[in-house]
Enzyme design. Structure first.
Site, PDB file in Angstrom:
ATOM      1  N   ASP A 215       0.849  -1.200   0.000  1.00  0.00           N
ATOM      2  CA  ASP A 215       0.000   0.000   0.000  1.00  0.00           C
ATOM      3  C   ASP A 215       0.882   1.246   0.000  1.00  0.00           C
ATOM      4  OD1 ASP A 215       0.830  -0.440   2.712  1.00  0.00           O
ATOM      5  OD2 ASP A 215      -0.816   0.808   3.440  1.00  0.00           O
TER       6      ASP A 215
ATOM      7  N   ASP B 197       8.752   3.867  -0.956  1.00  0.00           N
ATOM      8  CA  ASP B 197       7.983   3.415   0.221  1.00  0.00           C
ATOM      9  C   ASP B 197       6.678   2.779  -0.249  1.00  0.00           C
ATOM     10  OD1 ASP B 197       7.005   3.092   2.782  1.00  0.00           O
ATOM     11  OD2 ASP B 197       6.644   5.210   3.151  1.00  0.00           O
TER      12      ASP B 197
ATOM     13  N   GLU C 274      -0.143  -0.923   5.903  1.00  0.00           N
ATOM     14  CA  GLU C 274       0.955  -0.392   6.722  1.00  0.00           C
ATOM     15  C   GLU C 274       0.814   1.108   6.915  1.00  0.00           C
ATOM     16  OE1 GLU C 274       4.718   1.144   8.122  1.00  0.00           O
ATOM     17  OE2 GLU C 274       3.714   1.718   6.278  1.00  0.00           O
TER      18      GLU C 274
END
Ligand code: BES
Ligand code: MN
Ligand code: MN
Length: 477
Positions: free
Chosen positions: A109, A140, A173
Site C-alpha cells: 500500500d 515506500d 501499513e
C-alpha cells in the site's frame, strides 16, 4: 552491545569467495535490468492508497498483481489472506530443508498523493528522470519489495534459493496495520522462521549504504475540544466564554518548554539514555548539518537541547502537532468564536517507552491541563513500540556483508526516526530477530510529492538482496 562501524574487515576474504559462486545469478540480474524497470513501472501504476476508501478496489488489484508476481518469480502456495481490511499477500518457497528460513515483510500500500499539483509527473505514471524513478510508492515501499522479488527470481530462475523464504506483504501499513498483529498471532506455525528481513527504510546517505539497528515507536492521538453548543458571534459573546481554539493553543504550547523538553509528567521516565559509545559512533558518521538544514529549507534547526541532530532524530522521543483545525480559515474575515477545535498529535518513542503507558500519561496530562471551560476528548489512534537490536547479531552482520557485496561500500550502522511497529510484534510473538535492509535515500520524498527511487541503488539492491539470502543461510547454518 558492540559499537563498531567497521566490523566487516575479518570477513572480507570469505565475502570474495562467495561472490564467485554467485556469478550466474549476478549475470542474470545484469541481463534483466530493462525488464525489471518495465515491470516496476506497471507495479507503480496501481494506485494502492490504503487510506482512501475510494481506492479499496485498487488496493485489492495491487494485492492480486503482487500475488501473480510472487507466482511468476517461482514462489509456491501464493494466496491472498483476507482480513477485515485490505488483504495480506502470502507466498513461500520451502525447498531448502536444511537451511534457515527468512520471513520477508513489506507493504504494497502507498500514501495518498495530495497535494497533487506539486508532482512534476503524475504519481501513478512512473517516470524516469536523471537516474531516478518517480512515482508514489517508488521508495515506500513497492520499489524496495520489488527489489527482493527480482533477487528471489534470479535465484529460482538460475537454480534454487539457498534459504527458505516466506513472504508476507501488507496492504495497511500506511494506515497503522490494524489487522496485522491478529494475523501474525493466528498464523504462528505458518510464519515460523529464523529471521525477518524488511526493506522499508532509507540508507544513511547517497553513496553511504547502511544497516539500521533501531527504530522509534509511535503513539498517535486526536484531541477534540468543545467550548459551546454552536459557533458564536464574537461581538455578542466574545469575552463571556472560552475560545476552544485559544485553549487548544495554550494546552499544546504547554507540552514543551523553550529548550524542546516535553513537559508531560512521566514522559521521560522509561527513556533509555544514549550510551556514550553510541553517541561517539553517531558523531563519527559523515553527517553534514549545514547541508541538511539547507535541503530541508529550514531557517534554523531546532530540537531538544543537549543533543545533536542525529541523536534527536534517532535516539530521543518527540511530541509533535501533526494537524490543527479550528474556526474560520477561508478567505477574508469572519467574526466568530468557534464551537470546537481539534488537533492531531503524535509522539515518537524510544526504548524503553511503551505506547500504552504514554497514552495514559497524555490522558492524565490533558485532563489536568484542560480548563473546566471546555469539554475535552482524547482519542487514541495507532501506535507501535520502539525497537533496537544489537548490531553484532549474526544476521545483522550477514546483511552488512551482503550490502558490501552489492554496493561495493562497507555499510555504516544507523538508527532511524521512523516506525515499523510490526518489528516488535515479530520479536514478541514469533521470537524473531529483524534485519532492516533499506535501500531508499533520505531525500526520496516518501509521503511527499515527487517520491522517487534511485535506480542505481535499486540495481545494486537487487544484487545485494541476492547475496543476502546466501549470507543469511551461511550465518544461520
Ligand atoms: N517506511 C516507513 C517507516 C520508516 C520511515 C522507517 C523512515 C524508517 C525511516 C513506513 O512506511 C511508515 O511510514 N511508517 C509510519 C508508521 C505508521 C504506524 C503509520 C511512520 O513512521 O510514520
Ligand atoms: Mn514503508
Ligand atoms: Mn510510509
Amino acid at each position: 552491545m558492540k559499537y563498531c562501524q567497521d566490523g566487516l574487515r575479518a570477513d572480507d576474504a570469505r565475502a570474495r569467495t562467495v561472490a564467485t559462486h554467485m556469478n550466474p545469478i549476478i549475470d542474470f540480474i545484469n541481463a534483466n535490468r530493462d525488464r525489471y524497470l518495465a515491470e516496476l513501472k506497471t507495479y507503480l501504476a496501481i494506485p494502492s492508497i490504503s487510506a482512501l476508501p475510494e481506492h479499496a478496489g485498487d488496493v485489492r488489484r495491487c494485492a492480486e498483481w503482487t500475488a501473480a508476481e510472487l507466482t511468476r518469480i517461482g514462489l509456491q502456495n501464493v494466496r491472498l489472506e483476507e482480513t477485515p481490511g485490505h488483504p495480506i499477500v502470502y507466498g513461500e518457497w520451502l525447498g531448502a530443508p536444511d537451511a534457515p528460513t527468512m520471513l520477508f515483510y513489506g507493504h504494497y500500500d502507498v500514501q495518498p498523493v495530495d497535494p497533487v499539483d506539486l508532482w512534476e509527473s503524475p504519481p501513478f505514471e512512473a517516470t524516469i528522470r536523471d537516474g531516478e524513478i518517480y512515482a508514489r510508492g517508488a521508495a515506500d515501499d513497492k520499489g524496495q519489495i520489488f527489489m527482493h522479488f527480482k533477487a528471489i527470481e534470479a535465484h529460482l530462475k538460475t537454480g534454487r534459493l539457498p534459504i527458505n523464504v516466506k513472504v508476507v506483504l501488507e496492504g495497511e501499513e500506511e494506515v497503522g496495520s490494524a489487522n496485522l498483529d491478529d494475523y501474525i498471532k493466528a498464523h504462528k506455525a505458518q510464519l515460523a522462521a529464523d529471521v525477518v528481513v524488511i526493506s522499508d527504510s532509507p540508507m544513511f546517505d547517497r553513496g553511504i549504504p547502511s544497516i539500521c539497528y533501531g527504530l522509534r515507536g509511535l503513539a498517535y492521538f486526536q484531541i477534540d475540544l468543545r467550548g459551546t453548543a454552536s459557533d458564536l458571534h464574537s461581538g455578542s459573546f466574545g469575552g463571556a466564554v472560552a475560545n476552544p481554539a485559544f485553549v487548544l493553543a495554550q494546552i499544546l504550547a504547554g507540552a514543551k518548554d523553550k529548550s524542546g523538553k516535553i513537559k508531560i509528567p512521566g514522559f521521560y521516565d522509561k527513556v533509555r539514555e544514549l550510551a556514550p559509545e553510541e553517541r561517539a559512533e553517531f558523531a563519527r558518521l559523515p553527517f553534514k548539518e549545514a547541508k541538511y538544514r539547507k535541503d530541508l529549507g529550514a531557517p534554523k534547526l531546532f530540537g531538544e537541547s543537549g543533543y545533536t541532530t542525529l541523536e534527536r532524530v534517532w535516539g530521543r522521543p518527540t511530541f509533535e502537532v501533526n494537524g490543527l483545525l479550528a474556526g474560520f480559515t477561508g478567505e477574508g474575515a469572519k467574526t466568530v468564536i468557534p464551537a470546537v477545535a481539534m488537533a492531531k498529535i503524535s509522539t515518537r518513542l524510544v526504548p524503553d517507552q511503551d505506547p500504552d503507558e504514554i497514552a495514559k500519561l497524555i490522558e492524565a496530562w490533558l485532563q489536568k491541563t484542560a480548563p473546566k471551560t471546555v469539554e475535552v476528548k482524547l482519542t487514541k489512534m495507532h501506535g507501535g513500540k520502539p525497537w533496537m537490536t544489537s548490531f553484532d547479531n549474526k544476521f545483522v552482520q550477514a546483511a552488512a556483508r551482503a550490502i558490501e557485496l552489492g554496493f561495493r561500500e562497507r555499510p555504516v550502522f544507523n538508527r532511524e526516526g521512523g516506525s515499523i511497529p510490526v518489528v516488535s510484534t515479530f520479536s514478541e510473538e514469533l521470537g524473531l530477530p529483524t534485519v532492516l535492509f533499506g535501500i531508499g535515500l533520505p531525500d526520496e520524498n516518501a509521503h511527499a510529492p515527487n517520491e522517487k527511487l534511485d535506480l542505481s541503488n535499486f540495481h545494486n539492491g537487487v544484487i545485494a538482496s541476492a547475496h543476502l539470502y546466501n549470507e543469511l543461510a551461511t550465518a544461520g547454518a
